[in-house]
Design a protein around this motif. Structure first.
Motif, PDB file in Angstrom:
ATOM      1  N   PRO A  29      -6.001   7.745  -4.285  1.00  0.00           N
ATOM      2  CA  PRO A  29      -7.192   8.209  -3.561  1.00  0.00           C
ATOM      3  C   PRO A  29      -8.265   7.119  -3.461  1.00  0.00           C
ATOM      4  O   PRO A  29      -8.394   6.268  -4.338  1.00  0.00           O
ATOM      5  N   MET A  30      -9.050   7.186  -2.370  1.00  0.00           N
ATOM      6  CA  MET A  30     -10.137   6.248  -2.140  1.00  0.00           C
ATOM      7  C   MET A  30     -11.316   6.988  -1.526  1.00  0.00           C
ATOM      8  O   MET A  30     -11.152   8.017  -0.868  1.00  0.00           O
ATOM      9  N   SER A  31     -12.507   6.437  -1.730  1.00  0.00           N
ATOM     10  CA  SER A  31     -13.699   7.009  -1.117  1.00  0.00           C
ATOM     11  C   SER A  31     -13.887   6.442   0.284  1.00  0.00           C
ATOM     12  O   SER A  31     -13.308   5.408   0.639  1.00  0.00           O
ATOM     13  N   ARG A  32     -14.709   7.099   1.084  1.00  0.00           N
ATOM     14  CA  ARG A  32     -15.043   6.578   2.406  1.00  0.00           C
ATOM     15  C   ARG A  32     -15.673   5.190   2.276  1.00  0.00           C
ATOM     16  O   ARG A  32     -15.410   4.294   3.083  1.00  0.00           O
ATOM     17  N   PHE A  33     -16.516   5.034   1.246  1.00  0.00           N
ATOM     18  CA  PHE A  33     -17.189   3.757   1.026  1.00  0.00           C
ATOM     19  C   PHE A  33     -16.172   2.642   0.791  1.00  0.00           C
ATOM     20  O   PHE A  33     -16.296   1.532   1.327  1.00  0.00           O
ATOM     21  N   ALA A  34     -15.135   2.915  -0.005  1.00  0.00           N
ATOM     22  CA  ALA A  34     -14.118   1.906  -0.304  1.00  0.00           C
ATOM     23  C   ALA A  34     -13.189   1.655   0.881  1.00  0.00           C
ATOM     24  O   ALA A  34     -12.644   0.553   1.031  1.00  0.00           O
ATOM     25  N   LEU A  35     -13.000   2.663   1.730  1.00  0.00           N
ATOM     26  CA  LEU A  35     -12.107   2.506   2.882  1.00  0.00           C
ATOM     27  C   LEU A  35     -12.616   1.474   3.874  1.00  0.00           C
ATOM     28  O   LEU A  35     -11.823   0.819   4.551  1.00  0.00           O
ATOM     29  N   GLY A  36     -13.941   1.326   3.966  1.00  0.00           N
ATOM     30  CA  GLY A  36     -14.498   0.368   4.926  1.00  0.00           C
ATOM     31  C   GLY A  36     -13.980  -1.039   4.704  1.00  0.00           C
ATOM     32  O   GLY A  36     -13.257  -1.591   5.559  1.00  0.00           O
ATOM     33  N   PRO A  37     -14.296  -1.669   3.554  1.00  0.00           N
ATOM     34  CA  PRO A  37     -13.798  -3.032   3.332  1.00  0.00           C
ATOM     35  C   PRO A  37     -12.275  -3.107   3.216  1.00  0.00           C
ATOM     36  O   PRO A  37     -11.671  -4.123   3.552  1.00  0.00           O
ATOM     37  N   ALA A  38     -11.643  -2.030   2.749  1.00  0.00           N
ATOM     38  CA  ALA A  38     -10.181  -2.055   2.588  1.00  0.00           C
ATOM     39  C   ALA A  38      -9.462  -2.071   3.926  1.00  0.00           C
ATOM     40  O   ALA A  38      -8.366  -2.625   4.042  1.00  0.00           O
ATOM     41  N   THR A  39     -10.066  -1.459   4.946  1.00  0.00           N
ATOM     42  CA  THR A  39      -9.428  -1.373   6.265  1.00  0.00           C
ATOM     43  C   THR A  39     -10.012  -2.343   7.278  1.00  0.00           C
ATOM     44  O   THR A  39      -9.397  -2.601   8.316  1.00  0.00           O
ATOM     45  N   GLY A  40     -11.204  -2.847   6.996  1.00  0.00           N
ATOM     46  CA  GLY A  40     -11.876  -3.702   7.969  1.00  0.00           C
ATOM     47  C   GLY A  40     -12.583  -2.925   9.060  1.00  0.00           C
ATOM     48  O   GLY A  40     -13.060  -3.517  10.039  1.00  0.00           O
ATOM     49  N   LEU A  41     -12.670  -1.610   8.915  1.00  0.00           N
ATOM     50  CA  LEU A  41     -13.340  -0.768   9.914  1.00  0.00           C
ATOM     51  C   LEU A  41     -14.792  -0.552   9.526  1.00  0.00           C
ATOM     52  O   LEU A  41     -15.165  -0.607   8.356  1.00  0.00           O
ATOM     53  N   SER A  42     -15.615  -0.277  10.514  1.00  0.00           N
ATOM     54  CA  SER A  42     -17.009   0.031  10.251  1.00  0.00           C
ATOM     55  C   SER A  42     -17.122   1.384   9.561  1.00  0.00           C
ATOM     56  O   SER A  42     -16.207   2.216   9.640  1.00  0.00           O
TER      57      SER A  42
END
Length: 435
Positions: A29-42
């Motif tokens: 599991p990941m938070s929305r905050f962590a998904l940003g840098p992990a995916t490169g999406l805004s």
């Protein structure tokens, strides 16, 4: 609406969904905050994608974690029950069918034996029998788990041989060693009516499905390039150069290792499989004066050979040592040709022979290979066990599901073939060849 790169806004949205789904699947599991840098999406794109996926039931909350001085952050994960897949392994002595949820938790399984005819080994693969086993096995696992067919993302099938895709009959299997000549397996499975037309069948070579499983979840995870070797009754391999992309099946077992050598199951002389496959290995032990258990299947006979070698039976030791050298020579070709980061051995026979046997294979591989690539490759065993082919088969529809952003594949609508929409070179060459 079309983006400046040639991709449509719909394409970009699908790619964003795919990126988030894959990251949550493999690293959540990941938070929305962590998904940003992990995916490169805004952050805005992440929020929009997560909202869509949650509304469709593909993503769910999975607790929370403390943040630095702020409110706890909600963790997200893939919803296990949001889809199911079936994996099928058409093996040497049986057909295994397993039902998995989206997180690859097994929900049900069944096995159907394939009768072995010692006089004509390919008889065990009679097409109608195999198709019937798959049909009945699908019905059994769905009934056992209480899963409606409509919930399936698809059925993946791992088979021996070369699988051709893209024709009008779907996947066609060319299995020379099992007596299959252009068998339209996808069409035959569809004609059984076991599943609704909306549920796809994905059929591929068993070594490739094993490699896909080890690459995503096993000993190949994190490798930039790897070759996966399957040693069972026969021998095969798969090479992967993209951690998320599909591997490429290799008919490695039919590499010639001895000119005018032993007759292989494919009909040729001197193939690696004629020396290193379990069927050939047991036959060579018998020819050398060994005593395989009368009437035993290949797995039992190979176990007896290993036991005899462990007890220092000279005949058994000599057969295994020669086999290790043939396999090592074959592995050296993989090293020289592909220069992979890892080579991983799986399949029931490869795993049964184990680490002690693999030490000899490593030594011979390095002796026969070029020094530079040989010094940079790791040779080891797969970690997913003999059922890796089944797991990898189930991954086939899962990979399609990811590629389509968590939606079922839809038929492509071809662009107009009007002359004004064609590349200039196409029109020019057509006019040139018309004269």
């Amino acid at each position: 609406m079309r983006a400046t790169s040639g991709r449509t806004v719909r394409d970009l949205r699908r790619e964003n969904r795919t990126t988030v789904l894959r990251r949550l699947y493999f690293d959540g599991p990941m938070s929305r905050f962590a998904l940003g840098p992990a995916t490169g999406l805004s952050s805005g794109s992440v929020s929009n994608v997560v909202a869509e996926l949650a509304a469709e039931g593909l993503v769910e909350e999975a607790g929370s974690v403390d943040s630095a001085g702020g409110r706890p952050r909600t963790l997200l994960r893939i919803s296990p029950g949001s889809g199911c897949m079936i994996g099928v392994d058409v093996g040497e002595t049986r057909v295994r069918i397993e039902l998995f949820d989206l997180t690859l938790t097994e929900l049900a399984r069944t096995e159907r034996p394939l009768a072995v005819d010692a006089a004509e080994p390919p008889a065990r693969y009679e097409v109608g029998v195999v198709v019937g086993h798959i049909r009945d096995g699908i019905a059994e696992v769905l009934d056992t788990a209480g899963v409606a067919p409509e919930r399936l993302l698809g059925v993946g099938v791992g088979v021996p041989g070369i699988v051709a895709h893209g024709g009008p009959e779907g996947a066609v299997v060319h299995g020379q060693t099992i007596g299959w000549d252009a068998v339209p397996l996808e069409r035959l499975l569809r004609e059984t009516g076991a599943l609704p037309a909306t549920v796809p069948y994905r059929i591929d070579n068993g070594a490739r499905t094993m490699g896909q499983a080890e690459l995503w979840f096993g000993a190949g995870r994190g490798a930039r390039s790897a070759v996966f070797v399957l040693v069972g009754s026969g021998v095969g391999a798969c090479v992967a150069t993209d951690p998320m992309g599909p591997g490429r099946a290799l008919e490695w077992g039919h590499l010639t290792v001895r000119v005018r050598g032993r007759r292989c199951r494919c009909g040729a002389l001197g193939c690696l499989e004629a020396y290193a496959g379990a069927e050939a290995l047991v036959a060579r032990w018998r020819e050398a004066g060994g005593n395989p258990p009368a009437g035993a299947d290949e797995e039992t006979a190979l176990a007896a050979l290993r036991t005899a070698a462990d007890a220092l039976d000279t005949t058994a030791v000599a057969v295994l040592e020669e086999t290790a050298e043939y396999l090592g020579a074959g592995v050296s070709d993989l090293i020289n040709l592909f220069q992979p980061e890892r080579i991983l051995v799986g399949g029931w026979a490869g795993l049964q022979l184990g680490d002690a046997f693999l030490d000899q294979v490593r030594a011979h591989a390095r002796a026969y290979a070029l020094h530079h690539p040989a010094a940079r490759v790791t040779i080891g065993l797969g970690t997913l066990g003999p059922e890796a082919v089944t797991i990898g088969a189930a991954i086939l529809p899962l990979a399609d599901f990811f590629a389509h952003g968590g939606r079922r594949a839809e038929p492509e609508t071809p662009e107009s073939e009007a002359p004004g929409t064609q590349p200039a070179w196409r029109t020019t060459l057509r006019e040139r060849t018309a004269h």
